[in-house]
Write an enzyme that holds these catalytic residues in place. Structure first.
Site, PDB file in Angstrom:
ATOM      1  N   GLY A   1       0.633  -1.299  -0.181  1.00  0.00           N
ATOM      2  CA  GLY A   1      -0.129  -0.107  -0.085  1.00  0.00           C
ATOM      3  C   GLY A   1       0.854   1.146   0.017  1.00  0.00           C
TER       4      GLY A   1
ATOM      5  CD  GLN B   1       3.490   5.858   2.312  1.00  0.00           C
ATOM      6  OE1 GLN B   1       2.420   5.272   2.107  1.00  0.00           O
ATOM      7  NE2 GLN B   1       4.292   5.254   3.316  1.00  0.00           N
TER       8      GLN B   1
ATOM      9  CB  CYS C   1       5.068   2.307   7.255  1.00  0.00           C
ATOM     10  SG  CYS C   1       4.678   3.691   6.356  1.00  0.00           S
ATOM     11  CG  LEU C   2       6.484   0.946   1.435  1.00  0.00           C
ATOM     12  CD1 LEU C   2       6.013   1.354  -0.043  1.00  0.00           C
ATOM     13  CD2 LEU C   2       7.857  -0.148   1.304  1.00  0.00           C
TER      14      LEU C   2
ATOM     15  CG  HIS D   1      -0.923   1.390   7.459  1.00  0.00           C
ATOM     16  ND1 HIS D   1      -0.016   0.992   8.368  1.00  0.00           N
ATOM     17  CD2 HIS D   1      -0.093   2.371   6.419  1.00  0.00           C
ATOM     18  CE1 HIS D   1       1.230   1.564   7.886  1.00  0.00           C
ATOM     19  NE2 HIS D   1       1.187   2.412   6.756  1.00  0.00           N
ATOM     20  CD  GLU D   2      -1.075   2.631   2.833  1.00  0.00           C
ATOM     21  OE1 GLU D   2      -0.664   3.734   2.463  1.00  0.00           O
ATOM     22  OE2 GLU D   2      -0.395   1.521   2.785  1.00  0.00           O
TER      23      GLU D   2
ATOM     24  CG  HIS E   1       0.257   7.088   5.133  1.00  0.00           C
ATOM     25  ND1 HIS E   1       1.739   7.565   5.758  1.00  0.00           N
ATOM     26  CD2 HIS E   1       0.382   5.610   5.154  1.00  0.00           C
ATOM     27  CE1 HIS E   1       2.312   6.528   5.932  1.00  0.00           C
ATOM     28  NE2 HIS E   1       1.807   5.404   5.515  1.00  0.00           N
TER      29      HIS E   1
HETATM   30 NI    NI Z   1       2.339   3.470   5.661  1.00  0.00          NI
END
Ligand code: NI
Length: 169
Positions: free
Chosen positions: A46, A51, A94-95, A136-137, A140
């Protein structure tokens, strides 16, 4: 399509609240294509636009298992219409917080409304990994990272580790 740079903590843009998208047009689809390519290259399941430094309410996701055909998903201006009272912990990563994993408690089921890649309004129920990932996304989009759900000590340790990791790269 192009692979974009993924911002990592403590980059201040990650704390920004993303703005709603006015129209799902070719420019936005080009952004979503870049996001998908960036996510696949990372690799991740995701990614929110913020991001890669674009604070718009756009998310891409692919929850296909290894060996399955890709199943790209696109969420523009997503809203949670309903969330279950029942919650469950899931170990998230998370990236933007590479190599850090910890459990976060979230509702196990949510009902979503969003615009898809074509700009059509869709309502969809999510559970399991899908419910975890979309919540989660969507965090963000509000400038919230999964480590913000942890204790202050764990959060500070995570940021410190990521800074070290990024410096060493
Ligand atoms: Ni994330």
């Amino acid at each position: 399509m192009a692979i974009r740079e993924i911002l990592t903590v403590p980059h201040p843009v990650l704390k920004q609240v993303s703005v709603n998208v006015d129209a799902v047009d070719d420019d936005l689809r080009a952004l979503m294509d870049d996001m998908l390519e960036t996510m696949y290259a990372a690799p991740g399941i995701g990614l929110a636009a913020v991001q890669i430094g674009v604070p718009k309410r756009v998310i891409v996701m692919d929850l296909a298992r290894e060996g399955e055909a890709p199943q790209p998903r696109y969420y523009v201006n997503p809203e949670i219409l309903w969330a279950s009272g029942e919650t469950a912990p899931y170990e998230e990563g998370c990236l933007s917080v590479p190599e850090i994993f910890d459990e976060v408690d979230r509702p196990t089921q949510v009902k979503l409304r969003y615009l898809n890649y074509q700009g059509e309004q869709v309502e969809e129920d999510a559970e399991g990994l899908f419910a975890v990932c979309i919540q989660h996304e969507m965090d963000h989009l509000n400038g919230v990272l999964f480590i913000d759900h942890l204790s202050r000590l764990k959060r500070e340790q995570a940021v410190k580790k990521v800074k070290k990791l990024v410096r060493a790269a």
